[in-house]
Design an enzyme around this catalytic site. Sequence first.
Site, short mmCIF file in Angstrom:
data_model
loop_
_atom_site.label_atom_id
_atom_site.label_comp_id
_atom_site.label_asym_id
_atom_site.label_seq_id
_atom_site.Cartn_x
_atom_site.Cartn_y
_atom_site.Cartn_z
N ASP A 177 16.25 -22.98 -67.45
CA ASP A 177 16.94 -22.91 -68.79
C ASP A 177 16.47 -21.70 -69.33
O ASP A 177 15.27 -20.84 -69.13
CB ASP A 177 16.26 -24.06 -69.70
CG ASP A 177 16.93 -24.35 -70.85
OD1 ASP A 177 17.41 -23.29 -71.74
OD2 ASP A 177 17.30 -25.52 -71.04
N ASP A 178 17.40 -20.83 -70.05
CA ASP A 178 17.19 -19.66 -70.66
C ASP A 178 16.25 -19.72 -71.91
O ASP A 178 15.61 -18.63 -72.12
CB ASP A 178 18.74 -18.85 -70.92
CG ASP A 178 19.27 -19.80 -72.09
OD1 ASP A 178 19.32 -20.87 -71.89
OD2 ASP A 178 19.82 -18.96 -73.18
N MET B 57 24.27 -23.55 -69.78
CA MET B 57 24.76 -22.24 -70.78
C MET B 57 23.51 -21.35 -70.67
O MET B 57 22.40 -21.64 -71.21
CB MET B 57 24.75 -22.63 -72.49
CG MET B 57 26.04 -23.80 -72.62
SD MET B 57 27.57 -23.20 -71.93
CE MET B 57 28.00 -21.75 -73.03
N ASP C 35 14.83 -42.13 -1.46
CA ASP C 35 15.06 -40.87 -1.03
C ASP C 35 16.35 -40.75 -0.07
O ASP C 35 16.68 -41.61 0.54
CB ASP C 35 13.93 -40.21 -0.29
CG ASP C 35 14.05 -38.53 -0.20
OD1 ASP C 35 13.40 -37.96 -1.15
OD2 ASP C 35 14.79 -38.14 0.75
N ASN D 11 23.74 -30.55 1.08
CA ASN D 11 23.67 -29.22 0.22
C ASN D 11 24.26 -28.05 0.92
O ASN D 11 25.31 -27.36 0.37
CB ASN D 11 22.57 -29.27 -0.62
CG ASN D 11 22.49 -29.65 -2.00
OD1 ASN D 11 23.38 -30.05 -2.51
ND2 ASN D 11 21.34 -29.92 -2.28
N GLU E 210 16.50 -35.41 -4.92
CA GLU E 210 17.08 -36.56 -4.42
C GLU E 210 16.15 -37.54 -4.55
O GLU E 210 16.56 -38.59 -3.93
CB GLU E 210 17.56 -36.25 -3.16
CG GLU E 210 16.48 -36.09 -1.95
CD GLU E 210 16.10 -34.65 -1.70
OE1 GLU E 210 15.61 -34.40 -0.78
OE2 GLU E 210 16.12 -33.84 -2.76
#
Length: 466
Positions: free
Chosen positions: A9-10, A55, A327, A335, A370
């Site tokens: 607020d001013d 304001m 496993d 792979n 695995e």
Amino acid sequence: MSARILVVDDLEANRRLLEAKLGADYYDVLTAQRGEEAVQLAKREKPDLILLDVMMPGGIDGYEACRRLKSMPETRHIPIIILTTLDDRENRLRGLQAGAEEFLTKPIDDVQLIARVKSLLALKVVIDELRAREASGKRMGVIGEDARDPLEQHRLTAGNVLVVDDNASQVKRIKAALEVEHRVCMLGEADAAEAPDLCVVSVTAKSFDGFRIIARMRSGEATRHLPILAVVDPDDRQRLVRALELGAHDIIARPIDEEEIQARARTLMRRKRYMDALRSRLDQSFELAITDQLTGLYNRRFLFGQLAPLVQRSQCGGEAVSVMTIDIDHFKRLNDTYGHDAGDAVLRDFAVRLGSNTRPSDFACRMGGEEFVVIMPRTSGDIACLAAERLRRSVCASPFMVPGVAHAIDVTVSIGVAAATNSDDSVETLLKRADEALYEAKRTGRNRVIGKAFDHGELNTARVVR
């Protein structure tokens, strides 16, 4: 509830007055005189609530300050109450459309102000908790740092509005306003079965107690987070405050202004989407924290957290618990021959077979690479061996189809089984026995199930194939 509130607020007299009122309720008050100063202070100090005058001479006014605060990720979640002497419809709508949660007219009614502050701060506490958990998820790496702000991801789209009111003309007015953007239904209608995004409740109804409706919604599990907009008489301060105390998120006075209810509905539903998005991301982060990303099975962290109490219960004379360690045979060779993409495809396919050959009460986990572990609550070692054999047969009976590989790949598994059988068992000793059985299965030819002899601690072959 203690919190930090920024008063903008001013006029020094107004700032001092609000600071005294809020300080009497033990709030920590920050102050600013200009809109630009308020934006920078809010960005730096992160207050829990902002009381913003409209304001202000020079620079930006309260409406523009509100828009800027609601546009910045650092401050958009902070609730804003606009305070002004401009008590007309146009200015009230400007404030709500700028993103403010409330618009109060000076001179401020102390009771309404404190009730509104407490209501908005209660919501802020929930948002702050969700944001803190999200930040923890980012630090842990389970929520990406580049994820967009949830409010940006969930901009307002058409929602479901549930109206609880017995005033036909008022209901007609609410529907006319909200059906422009949303689906509106009355309590008891067929469409009301859809989960609502907002509930409008009249506390001036004659045929039911609107306060009881609000209280039940706030205490019910399914409706606890549902935003509630209470309809009140403009001069009935007591009912207004009571509605906020019981958990209404916002208030609108009769007669209903169509543009005002549209603005308030947008604010409430936008905040709900924001909080829903935060909760959703937290649920996802929790799932990521316990889930193996490749296979979708539980991970090692979940395994140890789940197995420990089951073993402890067994030690104290409770139900048995067994584990099988699995496993995939010659996985390194697979792979090396077909590539890691093929290996990943086999792991994913195996996870599907593992899930379809375990009970809903079992916990299938990937330890890494695995190697897999299945926790089997309320299961003796003999029954666990039979389940392991069923899984082994499912794997070897049907070759694995792998994208990019012209022919199907034969895959087998070796399985070790152990059960918690005495008071000296721990998670570590149980898994060690299962590992010993697994190593024996691999040493004696693979593609078989070996279980510890559950009475003597010796190794015995539960089933040998080929």
